[in-house]
Design an enzyme around this catalytic site. Structure first.
Site, short mmCIF file in Angstrom:
data_model
loop_
_atom_site.label_atom_id
_atom_site.label_comp_id
_atom_site.label_asym_id
_atom_site.label_seq_id
_atom_site.Cartn_x
_atom_site.Cartn_y
_atom_site.Cartn_z
N ARG A 122 38.76 64.32 2.34
CA ARG A 122 38.53 64.41 0.87
C ARG A 122 39.08 63.20 0.11
O ARG A 122 39.32 63.27 -1.08
CB ARG A 122 39.13 65.69 0.28
CG ARG A 122 38.53 66.94 0.84
CD ARG A 122 38.71 68.10 -0.11
NE ARG A 122 38.08 69.28 0.41
CZ ARG A 122 38.72 70.23 1.07
NH1 ARG A 122 40.01 70.12 1.29
NH2 ARG A 122 38.08 71.28 1.51
N LYS A 144 31.39 51.46 -6.87
CA LYS A 144 30.15 52.07 -6.38
C LYS A 144 30.17 52.08 -4.86
O LYS A 144 30.54 51.09 -4.23
CB LYS A 144 28.93 51.27 -6.86
CG LYS A 144 28.56 51.55 -8.30
CD LYS A 144 27.24 50.88 -8.64
CE LYS A 144 26.87 51.15 -10.09
NZ LYS A 144 25.66 50.39 -10.48
N GLU A 186 23.42 35.86 -7.71
CA GLU A 186 24.21 36.89 -8.39
C GLU A 186 25.18 36.26 -9.41
O GLU A 186 25.42 36.79 -10.49
CB GLU A 186 24.99 37.70 -7.34
CG GLU A 186 25.46 39.07 -7.78
CD GLU A 186 24.35 40.12 -7.77
OE1 GLU A 186 24.28 40.85 -8.77
OE2 GLU A 186 23.58 40.22 -6.80
N LYS A 230 32.70 40.94 -14.38
CA LYS A 230 32.44 42.26 -13.81
C LYS A 230 33.59 43.22 -14.13
O LYS A 230 33.37 44.39 -14.48
CB LYS A 230 32.24 42.15 -12.30
CG LYS A 230 32.14 43.49 -11.61
CD LYS A 230 30.76 43.86 -11.18
CE LYS A 230 30.65 45.32 -10.77
NZ LYS A 230 29.68 45.57 -9.75
N GLU A 240 28.64 53.81 -15.71
CA GLU A 240 27.31 53.27 -16.04
C GLU A 240 26.55 54.14 -17.03
O GLU A 240 25.42 54.54 -16.78
CB GLU A 240 26.49 53.11 -14.74
CG GLU A 240 25.36 52.13 -14.90
CD GLU A 240 24.73 51.74 -13.56
OE1 GLU A 240 24.92 52.47 -12.58
OE2 GLU A 240 24.06 50.71 -13.52
N ARG A 244 27.39 48.89 -18.45
CA ARG A 244 27.30 48.50 -17.03
C ARG A 244 25.85 48.31 -16.58
O ARG A 244 25.58 47.56 -15.64
CB ARG A 244 28.01 49.55 -16.15
CG ARG A 244 28.08 49.12 -14.70
CD ARG A 244 29.06 49.93 -13.88
NE ARG A 244 29.10 49.45 -12.51
CZ ARG A 244 29.96 49.84 -11.59
NH1 ARG A 244 30.89 50.72 -11.90
NH2 ARG A 244 29.92 49.36 -10.37
N ASN A 248 22.46 45.15 -14.18
CA ASN A 248 21.23 45.25 -13.40
C ASN A 248 20.20 44.21 -13.80
O ASN A 248 19.05 44.26 -13.35
CB ASN A 248 20.65 46.67 -13.52
CG ASN A 248 21.52 47.65 -12.78
OD1 ASN A 248 21.63 47.58 -11.57
ND2 ASN A 248 22.18 48.53 -13.51
N HIS A 251 17.82 43.03 -11.26
CA HIS A 251 17.83 43.93 -10.12
C HIS A 251 16.64 44.89 -10.09
O HIS A 251 16.31 45.41 -9.03
CB HIS A 251 19.15 44.72 -10.08
CG HIS A 251 20.30 43.88 -9.60
ND1 HIS A 251 20.76 42.79 -10.31
CD2 HIS A 251 21.07 43.95 -8.48
CE1 HIS A 251 21.77 42.24 -9.65
NE2 HIS A 251 21.97 42.92 -8.54
N HIS A 255 15.22 44.55 -6.64
CA HIS A 255 15.26 45.65 -5.67
C HIS A 255 13.85 46.04 -5.23
O HIS A 255 13.61 46.33 -4.06
CB HIS A 255 15.92 46.89 -6.28
CG HIS A 255 17.42 46.87 -6.20
ND1 HIS A 255 18.22 47.68 -6.99
CD2 HIS A 255 18.27 46.16 -5.42
CE1 HIS A 255 19.49 47.44 -6.70
NE2 HIS A 255 19.55 46.53 -5.75
N HIS A 268 19.51 39.27 -0.74
CA HIS A 268 19.63 39.99 -2.00
C HIS A 268 19.71 39.04 -3.21
O HIS A 268 19.01 39.21 -4.21
CB HIS A 268 20.86 40.91 -1.94
CG HIS A 268 21.12 41.64 -3.22
ND1 HIS A 268 20.27 42.60 -3.72
CD2 HIS A 268 22.13 41.53 -4.12
CE1 HIS A 268 20.74 43.06 -4.86
NE2 HIS A 268 21.87 42.43 -5.12
N1 GLY Z 1 25.96 45.90 -8.97
C1 GLY Z 1 25.85 46.53 -10.22
C2 GLY Z 1 27.01 47.38 -10.58
O1 GLY Z 1 28.04 47.35 -9.93
O2 GLY Z 1 26.94 48.12 -11.52
#
Ligand code: GLY
Length: 362
Positions: A122, A144, A186, A230, A240, A244, A248, A251, A255, A268
């Site tokens: 957990r 994330k 990036e 960031k 998000e 946040r 994107n 992206h 993506h 990427h």
């Molecule tokens: N890579 C986008 C984020 O971390 O929100």
């Protein structure tokens, strides 16, 4: 050396950016976990082949025992099965909840190691030692985690903030040049949404960043400025719900392009660079960005040696299914992150869907 603070629901944490940090890893871990006796390491065979020996040596010099669990390298292996195999290894070793996991790798390893740390007993403490450009400036920061599902990228996962991010820019020296260059895609994202310092630096020195010869001082500065952007954004909007989403930028189409290519044949950061150009093209068509926005970004992307047109075989029709699976879609409408002017992007949900086809160009 630079240190940045990140605010998080799981407790605030630090990002340490220091060339050569890997050789003093044991001391760094003791600062975070006084009395530490063992650490679990999640990595993949390629990264571990480069850095494993040094990491094991420095940990053992500090009297820290390590248990290494490797997962197969590459996006196709970013699955729940791989995470379960990692968990098996630690469960068999009678892992305890206070024993941390140290994740050594790029974005795929970071996402899976972070998820494994959240699920194991957990939740055990998590530290990232990111080894790719994208992992240092993006995926290791902000909590994330996740794995892919046959229906799309990162559809399964949780937010699991780390206890620290330890970034060693010197590690980037061992990367193939193509990967360092793709990482600049990036970094360009932060330059285009940030406060101008990074954009000015890249405008002057982007060729040096993608040159064969590795400039430690320049990479440290660029990783520091990008990570600060960031860190600021995820500290203000970790889950998000607003700001946040600006991360994107590039992206949505990026993506979709990666998905249509079956996650192979394009890195990427390369896909993100093309995705930013797609967003700029749409933004100009909607009258949101000035008419020379696309051209300005295209020049920078070209100077970085990144692709400036879509692969011929990828038509708009081929990316539509992937665009619709975007996690930011609401009732089938994809949110677009569109540039307004240098340093400003905005989220647009109200648009004529026909405009999307402008995002694919040759
Ligand atoms: N890579 C986008 C984020 O971390 O929100």
């Amino acid at each position: 050396m630079r240190e940045l603070a990140v605010s998080s629901f799981g407790g605030d944490y630090r990002i340490v950016i220091a060339p050569g940090l890997t050789s003093t890893l044991g001391e760094r871990l003791f600062e975070i976990f006084p009395g530490l006796s063992r650490v679990g390491i999640v990595s993949n065979p390629v990264v571990w082949g480069f850095h494993g020996e040094e990491i094991l040596r420095t940990l053992s010099r500090s009297g820290i025992e390590s248990l290494v669990a490797l997962h197969p390298d590459g996006e196709p292996f970013k699955t729940m099965d791989s995470v379960l195999a990692l968990l098996d290894r630690f469960i068999e070793a009678r892992w305890e909840r206070r024993d941390p996991l140290l994740v050594v790798g790029g974005g795929v390893t970071g996402d899976m190691g972070g998820l494994a740390a959240a699920l194991l007993l957990r939740g055990v403490p998590l530290v990232h030692l990111p080894t790719s450009v994208v992992a240092q400036v993006d995926s290791a920061i902000g909590g994330k985690t996740g794995v892919d599902h046959p229906r799309g990228k990162n559809l399964i996962g949780v937010f699991n903030p780390p206890r620290a991010v330890l970034s060693d820019p010197e590690i980037l020296r061992t990367l193939p040049l193509s990967q360092r260059r793709a990482g600049v895609g990036e970094i360009l994202k932060y330059a285009l949404i940030g406060d101008g310092a990074l954009l000015n630096l890249l405008s002057e020195r982007i060729e040096e960043l993608v040159a064969d010869a590795f400039s430690s001082e320049l990479w440290e500065e660029v990783i520091g400025l990008s990570s600060a952007d960031k860190a600021g954004i995820v500290s203000r909007d970790e889950k998000e719900s607003g700001e946040r989403m600006l991360l994107n930028f590039g992206h949505t189409f990026g993506h979709a392009l990666e998905g249509a290519l079956g996650f192979s044949g394009m890195l990427h950061g390369e896909a993100v660079a093309l995705g930013m150009l797609s967003a700029a093209r749409i933004s100009e068509s909607l009258g949101i960005a000035a008419p020379d926005t696309f051209e300005g970004i295209r020049r920078l992307v070209a100077r970085a040696g990144l692709p400036v047109s879509w692969p011929g075989e990828i038509t708009f029709d081929r990316i539509v299914p992937y665009l619709l699976r975007d996690k930011k879609a609401r009732r089938g409408v994809v949110a677009l992150v569109l540039p307004e002017e240098p340093g400003r992007v905005r989220i647009v949900r109200d648009y004529d869907p026909d405009i999307l086809s402008r995002g694919v160009f040759s």
